[in-house]
Write a protein that holds these residues in place. Sequence first.
Motif, PDB file in Angstrom:
ATOM      1  N   ARG A 129      16.106 -14.842 -24.814  1.00 20.94           N
ATOM      2  CA  ARG A 129      14.669 -14.938 -24.570  1.00 20.94           C
ATOM      3  C   ARG A 129      14.349 -15.109 -23.082  1.00 20.94           C
ATOM      4  O   ARG A 129      13.268 -14.724 -22.632  1.00 20.94           O
ATOM      5  CB  ARG A 129      14.079 -16.104 -25.369  1.00 20.94           C
ATOM      6  CG  ARG A 129      14.128 -15.867 -26.871  1.00 20.94           C
ATOM      7  CD  ARG A 129      13.561 -17.037 -27.653  1.00 20.94           C
ATOM      8  NE  ARG A 129      13.712 -16.827 -29.084  1.00 20.94           N
ATOM      9  CZ  ARG A 129      13.343 -17.702 -30.013  1.00 20.94           C
ATOM     10  NH1 ARG A 129      12.804 -18.864 -29.633  1.00 20.94           N
ATOM     11  NH2 ARG A 129      13.507 -17.447 -31.286  1.00 20.94           N
ATOM     12  N   LEU A 130      15.270 -15.692 -22.316  1.00 18.43           N
ATOM     13  CA  LEU A 130      15.065 -15.774 -20.864  1.00 18.43           C
ATOM     14  C   LEU A 130      14.974 -14.377 -20.259  1.00 18.43           C
ATOM     15  O   LEU A 130      14.297 -14.166 -19.255  1.00 18.43           O
ATOM     16  CB  LEU A 130      16.223 -16.523 -20.200  1.00 18.43           C
ATOM     17  CG  LEU A 130      16.448 -17.985 -20.590  1.00 18.43           C
ATOM     18  CD1 LEU A 130      17.590 -18.558 -19.779  1.00 18.43           C
ATOM     19  CD2 LEU A 130      15.187 -18.806 -20.389  1.00 18.43           C
ATOM     20  N   GLU A 131      15.658 -13.403 -20.917  1.00 18.19           N
ATOM     21  CA  GLU A 131      15.698 -12.021 -20.428  1.00 18.19           C
ATOM     22  C   GLU A 131      14.689 -11.137 -21.132  1.00 18.19           C
ATOM     23  O   GLU A 131      14.693  -9.909 -20.926  1.00 18.19           O
ATOM     24  CB  GLU A 131      17.112 -11.448 -20.635  1.00 18.19           C
ATOM     25  CG  GLU A 131      18.183 -12.136 -19.839  1.00 18.19           C
ATOM     26  CD  GLU A 131      18.106 -11.755 -18.381  1.00 18.19           C
ATOM     27  OE1 GLU A 131      18.194 -10.570 -18.068  1.00 18.19           O
ATOM     28  OE2 GLU A 131      17.940 -12.653 -17.567  1.00 18.19           O
ATOM     29  N   CYS A 132      13.863 -11.731 -21.963  1.00 15.96           N
ATOM     30  CA  CYS A 132      12.842 -10.959 -22.699  1.00 15.96           C
ATOM     31  C   CYS A 132      13.491  -9.903 -23.592  1.00 15.96           C
ATOM     32  O   CYS A 132      12.970  -8.794 -23.749  1.00 15.96           O
ATOM     33  CB  CYS A 132      11.861 -10.288 -21.737  1.00 15.96           C
ATOM     34  SG  CYS A 132      11.101 -11.424 -20.567  1.00 15.96           S
ATOM     35  N   LEU A 133      14.633 -10.226 -24.188  1.00 15.70           N
ATOM     36  CA  LEU A 133      15.333  -9.282 -25.050  1.00 15.70           C
ATOM     37  C   LEU A 133      15.202  -9.711 -26.496  1.00 15.70           C
ATOM     38  O   LEU A 133      15.245 -10.895 -26.818  1.00 15.70           O
ATOM     39  CB  LEU A 133      16.831  -9.218 -24.686  1.00 15.70           C
ATOM     40  CG  LEU A 133      17.149  -8.740 -23.263  1.00 15.70           C
ATOM     41  CD1 LEU A 133      18.648  -8.859 -23.010  1.00 15.70           C
ATOM     42  CD2 LEU A 133      16.710  -7.300 -23.069  1.00 15.70           C
ATOM     43  N   ARG A 134      15.039  -8.712 -27.377  1.00 15.74           N
ATOM     44  CA  ARG A 134      14.916  -9.002 -28.804  1.00 15.74           C
ATOM     45  C   ARG A 134      16.267  -8.958 -29.509  1.00 15.74           C
ATOM     46  O   ARG A 134      16.467  -9.586 -30.543  1.00 15.74           O
ATOM     47  CB  ARG A 134      13.979  -7.989 -29.454  1.00 15.74           C
ATOM     48  CG  ARG A 134      12.569  -8.035 -28.899  1.00 15.74           C
ATOM     49  CD  ARG A 134      11.692  -7.020 -29.567  1.00 15.74           C
ATOM     50  NE  ARG A 134      11.579  -7.262 -30.995  1.00 15.74           N
ATOM     51  CZ  ARG A 134      10.929  -6.459 -31.826  1.00 15.74           C
ATOM     52  NH1 ARG A 134      10.370  -5.366 -31.380  1.00 15.74           N
ATOM     53  NH2 ARG A 134      10.862  -6.735 -33.111  1.00 15.74           N
ATOM     54  N   MET A 135      17.190  -8.164 -28.952  1.00 16.63           N
ATOM     55  CA  MET A 135      18.495  -8.021 -29.588  1.00 16.63           C
ATOM     56  C   MET A 135      19.595  -8.386 -28.601  1.00 16.63           C
ATOM     57  O   MET A 135      19.451  -8.209 -27.392  1.00 16.63           O
ATOM     58  CB  MET A 135      18.690  -6.576 -30.077  1.00 16.63           C
ATOM     59  CG  MET A 135      17.691  -6.144 -31.130  1.00 16.63           C
ATOM     60  SD  MET A 135      17.993  -4.469 -31.701  1.00 16.63           S
ATOM     61  CE  MET A 135      19.577  -4.673 -32.504  1.00 16.63           C
ATOM     62  N   ASN A 136      20.699  -8.877 -29.141  1.00 14.45           N
ATOM     63  CA  ASN A 136      21.830  -9.266 -28.309  1.00 14.45           C
ATOM     64  C   ASN A 136      22.747  -8.063 -28.129  1.00 14.45           C
ATOM     65  O   ASN A 136      23.437  -7.652 -29.055  1.00 14.45           O
ATOM     66  CB  ASN A 136      22.585 -10.424 -28.969  1.00 14.45           C
ATOM     67  CG  ASN A 136      23.680 -10.956 -28.068  1.00 14.45           C
ATOM     68  OD1 ASN A 136      23.798 -10.557 -26.921  1.00 14.45           O
ATOM     69  ND2 ASN A 136      24.476 -11.859 -28.604  1.00 14.45           N
ATOM     70  N   GLN A 140      27.003  -9.061 -20.677  1.00 10.92           N
ATOM     71  CA  GLN A 140      27.251  -8.264 -19.480  1.00 10.92           C
ATOM     72  C   GLN A 140      26.034  -7.431 -19.096  1.00 10.92           C
ATOM     73  O   GLN A 140      25.928  -6.952 -17.960  1.00 10.92           O
ATOM     74  CB  GLN A 140      28.467  -7.348 -19.682  1.00 10.92           C
ATOM     75  CG  GLN A 140      28.269  -6.251 -20.715  1.00 10.92           C
ATOM     76  CD  GLN A 140      28.588  -6.720 -22.123  1.00 10.92           C
ATOM     77  OE1 GLN A 140      28.768  -7.909 -22.349  1.00 10.92           O
ATOM     78  NE2 GLN A 140      28.672  -5.792 -23.050  1.00 10.92           N
ATOM     79  N   ASN A 141      25.103  -7.237 -20.035  1.00 12.99           N
ATOM     80  CA  ASN A 141      23.901  -6.465 -19.741  1.00 12.99           C
ATOM     81  C   ASN A 141      22.723  -7.340 -19.321  1.00 12.99           C
ATOM     82  O   ASN A 141      21.635  -6.821 -19.059  1.00 12.99           O
ATOM     83  CB  ASN A 141      23.508  -5.629 -20.970  1.00 12.99           C
ATOM     84  CG  ASN A 141      24.556  -4.585 -21.306  1.00 12.99           C
ATOM     85  OD1 ASN A 141      25.124  -3.975 -20.402  1.00 12.99           O
ATOM     86  ND2 ASN A 141      24.819  -4.375 -22.583  1.00 12.99           N
ATOM     87  N   TYR A 142      22.911  -8.644 -19.301  1.00 11.71           N
ATOM     88  CA  TYR A 142      21.831  -9.539 -18.908  1.00 11.71           C
ATOM     89  C   TYR A 142      21.680  -9.524 -17.386  1.00 11.71           C
ATOM     90  O   TYR A 142      22.651  -9.384 -16.650  1.00 11.71           O
ATOM     91  CB  TYR A 142      22.120 -10.969 -19.368  1.00 11.71           C
ATOM     92  CG  TYR A 142      21.939 -11.196 -20.853  1.00 11.71           C
ATOM     93  CD1 TYR A 142      21.823 -10.137 -21.734  1.00 11.71           C
ATOM     94  CD2 TYR A 142      21.888 -12.486 -21.372  1.00 11.71           C
ATOM     95  CE1 TYR A 142      21.663 -10.351 -23.083  1.00 11.71           C
ATOM     96  CE2 TYR A 142      21.735 -12.705 -22.729  1.00 11.71           C
ATOM     97  CZ  TYR A 142      21.630 -11.628 -23.578  1.00 11.71           C
ATOM     98  OH  TYR A 142      21.466 -11.855 -24.913  1.00 11.71           O
ATOM     99  N   MET A 143      20.452  -9.674 -16.917  1.00 15.55           N
ATOM    100  CA  MET A 143      20.193  -9.714 -15.472  1.00 15.55           C
ATOM    101  C   MET A 143      20.357 -11.145 -14.961  1.00 15.55           C
ATOM    102  O   MET A 143      19.401 -11.801 -14.561  1.00 15.55           O
ATOM    103  CB  MET A 143      18.791  -9.177 -15.175  1.00 15.55           C
ATOM    104  CG  MET A 143      18.654  -7.682 -15.374  1.00 15.55           C
ATOM    105  SD  MET A 143      17.044  -7.083 -14.847  1.00 15.55           S
ATOM    106  CE  MET A 143      17.083  -7.532 -13.115  1.00 15.55           C
ATOM    107  N   MET A 144      21.555 -11.619 -15.040  1.00 17.35           N
ATOM    108  CA  MET A 144      21.873 -12.944 -14.527  1.00 17.35           C
ATOM    109  C   MET A 144      23.311 -12.933 -14.034  1.00 17.35           C
ATOM    110  O   MET A 144      24.135 -12.128 -14.487  1.00 17.35           O
ATOM    111  CB  MET A 144      21.677 -14.016 -15.614  1.00 17.35           C
ATOM    112  CG  MET A 144      22.517 -13.813 -16.844  1.00 17.35           C
ATOM    113  SD  MET A 144      22.374 -15.174 -18.032  1.00 17.35           S
ATOM    114  CE  MET A 144      20.682 -15.021 -18.547  1.00 17.35           C
TER     115      MET A 144
END
Length: 277
Positions: A129-136, A140-144
């Motif tokens: 949710r920090l990345e505004c994503l609905r699915m996991n 490695q694809n997170y912007m962090m």
Amino acid sequence: MQLSGVSEGMELLQIDVDADVVEERAGREHAACSRNVLRKQRNWERQVAAKKSKRKEEKQRRKLNREESGKDRVLVPGSPQFTKRVMKAITKERLAEAQSTGPKLCVDLSMTDSMSDKEISRLAGQLRRLECLRMNDGFQNYMMDITEESCLDLFPAETVVYLTPDADAALETVDADKVYVLGGLVDESIQKKLSFSRARELSVHTARLPIDEYMVKKDNAKNFHSKILAVNQVFDILSTFCRTGSWTQALQAWFPQGKGYVVAADDSQLPLCQTES
């Protein structure tokens, strides 16, 4: 002899007649069956054609409605006119900007050994949710920035502030020169002071959200009151405070109602968010 021959002839004639009757009856039954099959097939084809026509008309109606409603509308992010792909690109751009210019925030994932698989799964959902994503689709694809190093390996100890609900001091402001650490912990068994103990191990400053300073307990049927928040909820509160400079607005917007607290009617606003000059 003649009678016998006539008798045999009559029997053969009877057999031929019976065979003709059987064939004729079978032919009628086959024809009737074929007509039923054809009738059902035609009915099915008519139903399919009607559904296609209805879907086409509905699609055209929605298109006309969109065109009509969008004539005088200014496109802004969040507008229905933006496709999912465009909104994803806009969100990614905003996250990249926030990552480079916003306050520094770390999530300490060193306490996963104290969590069950179910709790770890819930934590992954909070990070998503920090990345505004609905699915996991994988960390490695997170912007962090993800690292196995401790926050003290990355930042000076005097700049680190560990946020934990068990801290004595309330967080008064968000300083752009500080690094705020959130305990990556989902604890359904309510183990006491895990994040606070982790902060003590690191020997860094601790602080808690100013819930006691800006909120009061609210009576509820279960008499339930909790200050334990999810990682994404703390993040939203901090983000809103930095944008508005108001703990009242931040807590009112993001503190869950089911936790048994409400913003106090008479409150004093703490210092605004400090930014780099």
